[in-house]
Design a protein around this motif. Structure first.
Motif, PDB file in Angstrom:
ATOM      1  N   SER A  59       0.835  -1.196   0.000  1.00  0.00           N
ATOM      2  CA  SER A  59       0.000   0.000   0.000  1.00  0.00           C
ATOM      3  C   SER A  59       0.870   1.246   0.000  1.00  0.00           C
ATOM      4  CB  SER A  59      -0.921   0.009   1.231  1.00  0.00           C
ATOM      5  OG  SER A  59      -1.820  -1.079   1.187  1.00  0.00           O
ATOM      6  N   GLU A  60       0.464   2.204  -0.816  1.00  0.00           N
ATOM      7  CA  GLU A  60       1.230   3.443  -0.950  1.00  0.00           C
ATOM      8  C   GLU A  60       1.521   4.085   0.403  1.00  0.00           C
ATOM      9  OE1 GLU A  60       0.679   7.215  -3.811  1.00  0.00           O
ATOM     10  OE2 GLU A  60      -0.885   7.027  -2.296  1.00  0.00           O
ATOM     11  N   CYS A  61       2.760   4.535   0.551  1.00  0.00           N
ATOM     12  CA  CYS A  61       3.165   5.274   1.751  1.00  0.00           C
ATOM     13  C   CYS A  61       4.131   6.362   1.296  1.00  0.00           C
ATOM     14  CB  CYS A  61       3.829   4.333   2.767  1.00  0.00           C
ATOM     15  SG  CYS A  61       4.444   5.188   4.248  1.00  0.00           S
ATOM     16  N   LEU A  62       3.603   7.530   0.975  1.00  0.00           N
ATOM     17  CA  LEU A  62       4.457   8.607   0.483  1.00  0.00           C
ATOM     18  C   LEU A  62       5.572   8.915   1.475  1.00  0.00           C
ATOM     19  CD1 LEU A  62       4.988  10.906  -1.601  1.00  0.00           C
ATOM     20  CD2 LEU A  62       3.603  12.363  -0.120  1.00  0.00           C
ATOM     21  N   THR A  63       5.225   8.972   2.744  1.00  0.00           N
ATOM     22  CA  THR A  63       6.225   9.343   3.749  1.00  0.00           C
ATOM     23  C   THR A  63       7.336   8.309   3.844  1.00  0.00           C
ATOM     24  OG1 THR A  63       4.741   8.391   5.411  1.00  0.00           O
ATOM     25  CG2 THR A  63       4.703  10.789   5.142  1.00  0.00           C
ATOM     26  N   GLY A  64       6.989   7.038   3.756  1.00  0.00           N
ATOM     27  CA  GLY A  64       7.990   5.989   3.885  1.00  0.00           C
ATOM     28  C   GLY A  64       8.655   5.617   2.579  1.00  0.00           C
ATOM     29  N   ASP A  65       7.862   5.527   1.494  1.00  0.00           N
ATOM     30  CA  ASP A  65       8.387   5.066   0.208  1.00  0.00           C
ATOM     31  C   ASP A  65       9.220   6.137  -0.490  1.00  0.00           C
ATOM     32  OD1 ASP A  65       6.931   2.759   0.664  1.00  0.00           O
ATOM     33  OD2 ASP A  65       5.293   3.307  -0.699  1.00  0.00           O
ATOM     34  N   ARG A  97      -2.766   2.378  -4.325  1.00  0.00           N
ATOM     35  CA  ARG A  97      -2.722   3.777  -3.890  1.00  0.00           C
ATOM     36  C   ARG A  97      -3.698   3.967  -2.732  1.00  0.00           C
ATOM     37  NH1 ARG A  97      -1.010   7.108  -7.922  1.00  0.00           N
ATOM     38  NH2 ARG A  97      -0.679   8.590  -6.239  1.00  0.00           N
ATOM     39  N   GLN A  98      -3.320   3.419  -1.577  1.00  0.00           N
ATOM     40  CA  GLN A  98      -4.167   3.452  -0.379  1.00  0.00           C
ATOM     41  C   GLN A  98      -3.358   4.029   0.779  1.00  0.00           C
ATOM     42  OE1 GLN A  98      -7.338  -0.065  -1.109  1.00  0.00           O
ATOM     43  NE2 GLN A  98      -5.410  -0.801  -0.304  1.00  0.00           N
ATOM     44  N   GLU A  99      -3.025   5.308   0.650  1.00  0.00           N
ATOM     45  CA  GLU A  99      -2.163   5.994   1.610  1.00  0.00           C
ATOM     46  C   GLU A  99      -2.726   5.918   3.024  1.00  0.00           C
ATOM     47  OE1 GLU A  99       1.026   7.866   2.923  1.00  0.00           O
ATOM     48  OE2 GLU A  99       0.805   7.898   0.751  1.00  0.00           O
ATOM     49  N   GLY A 100      -1.823   5.707   3.989  1.00  0.00           N
ATOM     50  CA  GLY A 100      -2.231   5.746   5.395  1.00  0.00           C
ATOM     51  C   GLY A 100      -3.259   4.694   5.758  1.00  0.00           C
ATOM     52  N   ARG A 101      -3.057   3.464   5.254  1.00  0.00           N
ATOM     53  CA  ARG A 101      -4.046   2.380   5.439  1.00  0.00           C
ATOM     54  C   ARG A 101      -5.429   2.800   4.939  1.00  0.00           C
ATOM     55  NH1 ARG A 101      -2.101   1.286  11.159  1.00  0.00           N
ATOM     56  NH2 ARG A 101      -0.292  -0.042  10.923  1.00  0.00           N
ATOM     57  N   GLY A 102      -5.431   3.627   3.899  1.00  0.00           N
ATOM     58  CA  GLY A 102      -6.685   3.984   3.243  1.00  0.00           C
ATOM     59  C   GLY A 102      -7.326   5.275   3.715  1.00  0.00           C
ATOM     60  N   ILE A 103      -6.730   5.975   4.695  1.00  0.00           N
ATOM     61  CA  ILE A 103      -7.370   7.209   5.200  1.00  0.00           C
ATOM     62  C   ILE A 103      -6.914   8.448   4.441  1.00  0.00           C
ATOM     63  CG2 ILE A 103      -7.690   6.223   7.503  1.00  0.00           C
ATOM     64  CD1 ILE A 103      -5.358   7.990   8.471  1.00  0.00           C
TER      65      ILE A 103
END
Length: 202
Positions: A59-65, A97-103
């Motif tokens: 799942s997308e993680c802009l901050t981590g990825d 593309r489900q940033e922040g576990r979807g939030i």
């Protein structure tokens, strides 16, 4: 040949070559016709021969990825998965593309602010009136169907991914642990995933 996405909310858009530091992948793009949200899959080697494929649903993680945050282990997990696929010479990474576990990103920042004040990841989402985990892993099934992948050696620590994929017809023949990226900034985050979300520790 029947379109594997005929009864799916996703539509395939295009595919291209993606050279990376972990070898050359093919990137396949998909659009959710309900929301316009875009997802991709990275593949390497012969993946449609019917044999189980080494893979990850990420799942997308802009901050981590992309921003190299130490608050989670997402970036290191994505890198480790790409390296593992390269080593195997064959595999798939479904990137949802489900940033922040979807939030979403902005809600994730709000949740981080509450975590800075002492709440854990679950408590912060609840305090904001948000789901603890709003991700839809069934989307991965549609992408895997399109790629003619029906059995996975799944790189994950999350039992929900294993259960969901098995339930919708993607056979997880092996769970491959993916324990990387631990540090002092994400120690509580990782402990919460184990204690409150049932993540595997080995």
């Amino acid at each position: 040949m029947t379109n594997p996405l005929l009864n799916s909310p996703l539509r395939f858009v295009a595919a291209c070559r993606l050279p990376t530091q972990w070898g050359e992948f093919t990137m396949h793009g998909f659009e959710d016709t309900r929301s316009g949200q875009e997802h991709v899959a990275l593949t390497m080697g012969n993946i449609d021969d019917g044999a189980p494929v080494l893979g990850r649903v990420h799942s997308e993680c802009l901050t981590g990825d992309a921003l190299f945050s130490r608050r989670c282990d997402c970036g290191p997990q994505l890198e480790a998965a790409m390296k593992a696929v390269q080593a195997a010479g064959r595999g798939v990474i479904v990137y949802l593309r489900q940033e922040g576990r979807g939030i979403g990103l902005i809600n994730k920042i709000r949740a981080y602010q509450l975590q800075d004040q002492g709440l854990d990841t679950v408590e912060a989402n609840v305090a904001l009136g948000l789901p603890v985990d709003a991700r839809d892993f069934v989307l991965a099934k549609h992408i895997l169907d399109y790629l003619h992948i029906h059995a996975l050696r799944l790189m994950t620590n999350n039992p929900q991914k294993v259960d969901t994929l098995n339930a919708v017809g993607i056979q997880v023949v092996e769970r491959v642990p993916l324990h990387v990226g631990q540090n002092q900034d994400n120690a509580r985050y990782l402990q919460t995933k184990v204690a409150k979300m049932g993540h595997f520790v080995n």
